[in-house]
Motif scaffolding. Structure first.
Motif, short mmCIF file in Angstrom:
data_model
loop_
_atom_site.label_atom_id
_atom_site.label_comp_id
_atom_site.label_asym_id
_atom_site.label_seq_id
_atom_site.Cartn_x
_atom_site.Cartn_y
_atom_site.Cartn_z
N ALA A 176 0.85 -1.19 0.00
CA ALA A 176 0.00 0.00 0.00
C ALA A 176 0.88 1.24 0.00
N THR A 177 0.59 2.18 -0.88
CA THR A 177 1.45 3.35 -1.01
C THR A 177 0.64 4.60 -1.30
N ASP A 178 1.13 5.71 -0.77
CA ASP A 178 0.61 7.02 -1.16
C ASP A 178 1.69 7.81 -1.91
N PHE A 179 2.77 7.09 -2.28
CA PHE A 179 3.90 7.62 -3.03
C PHE A 179 4.72 8.65 -2.25
N ASN A 234 7.71 4.73 0.08
CA ASN A 234 8.80 4.21 -0.76
C ASN A 234 9.80 3.39 0.05
N ALA A 235 9.98 3.73 1.33
CA ALA A 235 10.93 3.00 2.17
C ALA A 235 10.49 1.55 2.37
N ALA A 236 9.20 1.27 2.24
CA ALA A 236 8.70 -0.09 2.45
C ALA A 236 8.75 -0.94 1.19
N GLU A 247 3.75 5.02 -13.25
CA GLU A 247 4.68 4.56 -14.28
C GLU A 247 6.01 4.13 -13.66
N GLN A 248 6.50 4.91 -12.70
CA GLN A 248 7.75 4.54 -12.03
C GLN A 248 7.59 3.25 -11.25
N ASP A 262 0.31 -6.53 -10.19
CA ASP A 262 -0.64 -5.60 -10.76
C ASP A 262 -0.61 -4.34 -9.91
N VAL A 263 -1.04 -3.23 -10.51
CA VAL A 263 -1.12 -1.95 -9.81
C VAL A 263 -2.57 -1.53 -9.78
#
Length: 317
Positions: free
Chosen positions: A18-21, A26-28, A79-80, A91-92
């Motif tokens: 799970a990310t909020d960018f 990013n560290a995870a 994209e990154q 999948d994203v």
């Protein structure tokens, strides 16, 4: 006696990142990538898109420009992320709505075995991590959660091995839910596994403190299954907390002294609208926000349904 049954190992087939960018998310990512490779899992990455309510306090005339700029930023981040995941089955996902609701739905629909997320802890222990949003995510996550907190040193992309694992237990049934994960992960990397019980200051008048210590140490030793001995280096630790100091402080101190790169904890399940103060209790909350290594929390009653017979490869001599 609580031990991991012979041949019963954890299996991670679907991992959710799970990310909020943000930088803390990013560290995870390296941990999610490494564990997906190690277990041959499909990695599902999810960014929950904000709802229109997030722009409510902005002037109406600014809404289109803000939405366009945010959409452009998110597209670039996705994209990154896609480029970082391309070597793995993945999948994203970009669901829209409330974060906790969206992640809970993904966990259920995709049969997620592990949720990986980064946290920043800016709100302190009382308002854990990201405030009410992350509190709700932890409360509702129907799978173990690997959290990478603000004090965890950054890891470059690549294989991450847990070489020093600390499993802390209060001998409750809920804490034992995490035992199979601690043992199995230690076996995977042939790691040092420390099983720790922190005793709060003993009540005055105990006739034979040494007998109590011996009994508690025996209980710790019985947690290690005999079949795990050739695969990991287990050590049992019995520590006494300081007067008026919470056990979490002693657990964090021992984790630091032993250069632990993973802390494993079993936590209590709750239902309804209760928050983390009830869900994880103050000990776990303090460890999650202050640990210098990732923390794996496993909800009570979860592990039994997720164990399977899975053999290790032949160990090199």
């Amino acid at each position: 006696m609580h031990t991991v049954g012979a041949g019963r190992r954890i299996a991670l087939k679907n991992i959710l990142f799970a990310t909020d960018f943000a930088p803390c998310s990013n560290a995870a990512l390296p941990y999610a990538l490494s564990m997906a490779r190690q277990f041959g899992a499909t990695l599902h990455a999810a960014h929950v898109m904000p709802t229109g309510a997030d722009t409510f306090f902005m002037p109406p005339e600014s809404w289109p420009a803000v939405a366009e700029e945010e959409d452009k930023r998110i597209r670039g981040c996705i994209e990154q992320l896609e480029s970082q995941l391309q070597a793995l089955p993945h999948d994203v996902l970009t669901p829209k709505g409330e974060v906790a609701d969206a992640l809970a739905q993904i966990i259920e629909e995709r049969a997620i075995d592990l949720l990986v997320l980064g946290t920043h802890g800016r709100s302190g222990v009382r308002k854990l991590f990201l405030g009410s949003v992350a509190e709700e995510v932890f409360r509702r996550a129907a799978c173990p959660v690997l959290s990478v907190g603000p004090n965890v040193s950054r890891k470059a992309n690549g294989e991450i091995q847990f070489q020093h694992i600390l499993f802390a237990t209060d001998f409750s049934e809920d804490s034992f839910a995490a035992l199979p994960y601690a043992v199995s992960l230690a076996e995977e990397d042939q790691a040092q596994l420390a099983l720790l019980h922190v005793v709060e200051q003993p009540a005055a008048g105990i006739a034979d403190l040494e007998e109590v210590k011996a009994s508690l140490m025996l209980r710790l030793k019985e947690l290690v299954p005999p079949e795990a001995v050739p695969w990991c280096h287990a050590e049992c630790l019995l520590e006494f907390g300081q007067q008026f100091a919470p056990p979490a402080e002693r657990i964090l101190e021992i984790a630091g002294d032993r250069a632990a790169d993973l802390i494993v904890l079993g936590v209590r399940s709750v239902h309804g609208k209760l928050g983390l103060v009830t869900h994880l209790a103050s000990t776990t909350a303090q460890i999650l926000t202050q640990a210098a290594c990732p923390v794996l929390t496993v909800r009570g009653g979860y592990a039994k349904s997720r164990l399977q017979n899975r053999a290790l490869p032949m160990r090199e001599s």
